[in-house]
Design a protein around this motif. Sequence first.
Motif, PDB file in Angstrom:
ATOM      1  N   UNK A  23       0.816  -1.215   0.000  1.00 23.32           N
ATOM      2  CA  UNK A  23       0.000   0.000   0.000  1.00 23.32           C
ATOM      3  C   UNK A  23       0.853   1.270   0.000  1.00 23.32           C
ATOM      4  N   UNK A  24       1.924   1.284   0.789  1.00 24.59           N
ATOM      5  CA  UNK A  24       2.780   2.467   0.836  1.00 24.59           C
ATOM      6  C   UNK A  24       3.420   2.770  -0.504  1.00 24.59           C
ATOM      7  N   UNK A  25       3.907   1.728  -1.175  1.00 20.74           N
ATOM      8  CA  UNK A  25       4.521   1.905  -2.491  1.00 20.74           C
ATOM      9  C   UNK A  25       3.481   2.345  -3.514  1.00 20.74           C
ATOM     10  N   UNK A  26       2.318   1.717  -3.469  1.00 21.02           N
ATOM     11  CA  UNK A  26       1.209   2.068  -4.368  1.00 21.02           C
ATOM     12  C   UNK A  26       0.817   3.531  -4.191  1.00 21.02           C
ATOM     13  N   UNK A  27       0.743   3.962  -2.935  1.00 15.54           N
ATOM     14  CA  UNK A  27       0.373   5.340  -2.594  1.00 15.54           C
ATOM     15  C   UNK A  27       1.431   6.320  -3.097  1.00 15.54           C
ATOM     16  N   UNK A  28       2.709   5.960  -2.921  1.00 16.92           N
ATOM     17  CA  UNK A  28       3.798   6.848  -3.352  1.00 16.92           C
ATOM     18  C   UNK A  28       3.885   6.940  -4.870  1.00 16.92           C
ATOM     19  N   UNK A  29       3.723   5.807  -5.537  1.00 21.74           N
ATOM     20  CA  UNK A  29       3.864   5.779  -6.998  1.00 21.74           C
ATOM     21  C   UNK A  29       2.727   6.492  -7.711  1.00 21.74           C
ATOM     22  N   UNK A  30       1.532   6.439  -7.130  1.00 19.38           N
ATOM     23  CA  UNK A  30       0.350   7.023  -7.787  1.00 19.38           C
ATOM     24  C   UNK A  30      -0.234   8.172  -6.968  1.00 19.38           C
ATOM     25  N   UNK A  31       0.609   8.824  -6.190  1.00 22.22           N
ATOM     26  CA  UNK A  31       0.157   9.859  -5.250  1.00 22.22           C
ATOM     27  C   UNK A  31      -0.756  10.893  -5.910  1.00 22.22           C
ATOM     28  N   UNK A  32      -0.321  11.477  -7.025  1.00 22.40           N
ATOM     29  CA  UNK A  32      -1.093  12.545  -7.675  1.00 22.40           C
ATOM     30  C   UNK A  32      -2.453  12.069  -8.163  1.00 22.40           C
ATOM     31  N   UNK A  33      -2.551  10.799  -8.514  1.00 21.23           N
ATOM     32  CA  UNK A  33      -3.828  10.245  -8.989  1.00 21.23           C
ATOM     33  C   UNK A  33      -4.738   9.850  -7.831  1.00 21.23           C
ATOM     34  N   UNK A  34      -4.147   9.351  -6.750  1.00 18.67           N
ATOM     35  CA  UNK A  34      -4.952   8.825  -5.649  1.00 18.67           C
ATOM     36  C   UNK A  34      -5.553   9.908  -4.761  1.00 18.67           C
ATOM     37  N   UNK A  35      -4.911  11.081  -4.693  1.00 17.72           N
ATOM     38  CA  UNK A  35      -5.410  12.115  -3.778  1.00 17.72           C
ATOM     39  C   UNK A  35      -6.503  12.978  -4.414  1.00 17.72           C
ATOM     40  N   UNK A  36      -6.849  12.705  -5.674  1.00 20.94           N
ATOM     41  CA  UNK A  36      -7.981  13.381  -6.305  1.00 20.94           C
ATOM     42  C   UNK A  36      -9.100  12.358  -6.519  1.00 20.94           C
ATOM     43  N   UNK A  37     -10.349  12.792  -6.574  1.00 20.43           N
ATOM     44  CA  UNK A  37     -11.456  11.845  -6.744  1.00 20.43           C
ATOM     45  C   UNK A  37     -11.292  11.012  -8.010  1.00 20.43           C
ATOM     46  N   UNK A  38     -11.483   9.702  -7.854  1.00 21.00           N
ATOM     47  CA  UNK A  38     -11.351   8.778  -8.981  1.00 21.00           C
ATOM     48  C   UNK A  38     -12.204   7.554  -8.688  1.00 21.00           C
ATOM     49  N   UNK A  39     -12.411   6.759  -9.710  1.00 22.54           N
ATOM     50  CA  UNK A  39     -13.126   5.509  -9.510  1.00 22.54           C
ATOM     51  C   UNK A  39     -12.467   4.404 -10.319  1.00 22.54           C
ATOM     52  N   UNK A  40     -12.765   3.164  -9.955  1.00 27.72           N
ATOM     53  CA  UNK A  40     -12.176   2.024 -10.652  1.00 27.72           C
ATOM     54  C   UNK A  40     -13.283   1.040 -11.025  1.00 27.72           C
ATOM     55  N   UNK A  41     -12.995   0.186 -12.004  1.00 26.95           N
ATOM     56  CA  UNK A  41     -13.976  -0.838 -12.339  1.00 26.95           C
ATOM     57  C   UNK A  41     -13.607  -2.177 -11.695  1.00 26.95           C
ATOM     58  N   UNK A  42     -12.858  -2.110 -10.578  1.00 30.69           N
ATOM     59  CA  UNK A  42     -12.512  -3.312  -9.829  1.00 30.69           C
ATOM     60  C   UNK A  42     -12.701  -3.059  -8.335  1.00 30.69           C
ATOM     61  N   UNK A  43     -12.754  -4.147  -7.582  1.00 22.96           N
ATOM     62  CA  UNK A  43     -12.944  -4.088  -6.136  1.00 22.96           C
ATOM     63  C   UNK A  43     -11.592  -3.875  -5.452  1.00 22.96           C
TER      64      UNK A  43
END
Length: 287
Positions: A23-43
């Motif tokens: 989770x920490x790596x995922x958060x760091x790598x996609x920080x700019x995308x994750x901190x803005x509203x978004x949605x996914x087609x997966x659980x």
Amino acid sequence: MTSNIKKYGFKEGVAHEFELLDLGTHYANLFDDLIIPHRTDFYQIIWFKSGKPKHMVDFHPIEIQPNSILFVDKNSVQCYDSKEPIHGEILLFTDNFFCKTEYDTKFLRSSMLFNDLYTISSIEVKGLSSVFDSFMKLIKTELTSDEDNYQSDILRNYLQNLLLLSERERQNQNSTQINKGSDLECVIKFRDFLDKQYQTQKSVSKYAIQLNVTQKRLSNATLKIMDITPKQMIDARIILEAKRLLVHTTDSVKEIGYTLGFDEPTNFVKFFKKHQHITPIEFRNRF
């Protein structure tokens, strides 16, 4: 030019539509995308092992507790805390991965972890840390093994057991219980149709036909499970999407009205004000 809510599909190039990430790596790598509203087609199964971030899912601000797991349904609009560092693990999977049989589909769609009709599901891991950690290690080991005809079934079985353990723990921690049965199944199927058709279909009778039940049967089910009518569920789904578009896009009120299936912008404004007691513009400005 409008700015729509960014939607992400499952990453291409992986052997299965199933992935376990730090989770920490995922958060760091996609920080700019994750901190803005978004949605996914997966659980998403998000295990916050440390930190107390604020997580937003469909206008529900969630105060995350250390060593807790959050279950995010597909298509939910969410954003991560931009200030609080997080650590843990995140498990991602799709319907295509899990739902290989009718039983699989029924199991996933009746699980309260992703289909709690009242709130966003979460559990505190507490004394189950070693159990959950064991499952994560088993999943990691299998994902790093050579792919063969057994791998997807093994991963799916691990996931199903993880979900069963989580749902049992959720029931132990949550005083609100929903009895599974034909009424719940009817409501969940109705919601599935509604999620796909709310923009174009607003007739209770048409949904009842698709469900192969009478309007009275559908109404009895929603009243028993949700304490609201099918019409109120339809209206609530439209209002939720209206809020998402008003807050998370720059679309005009007119454009949002058309997107949601209203022929005239004034009809959308009247509808929104009737249910929220403020105009769409006032709601947008407030948020």
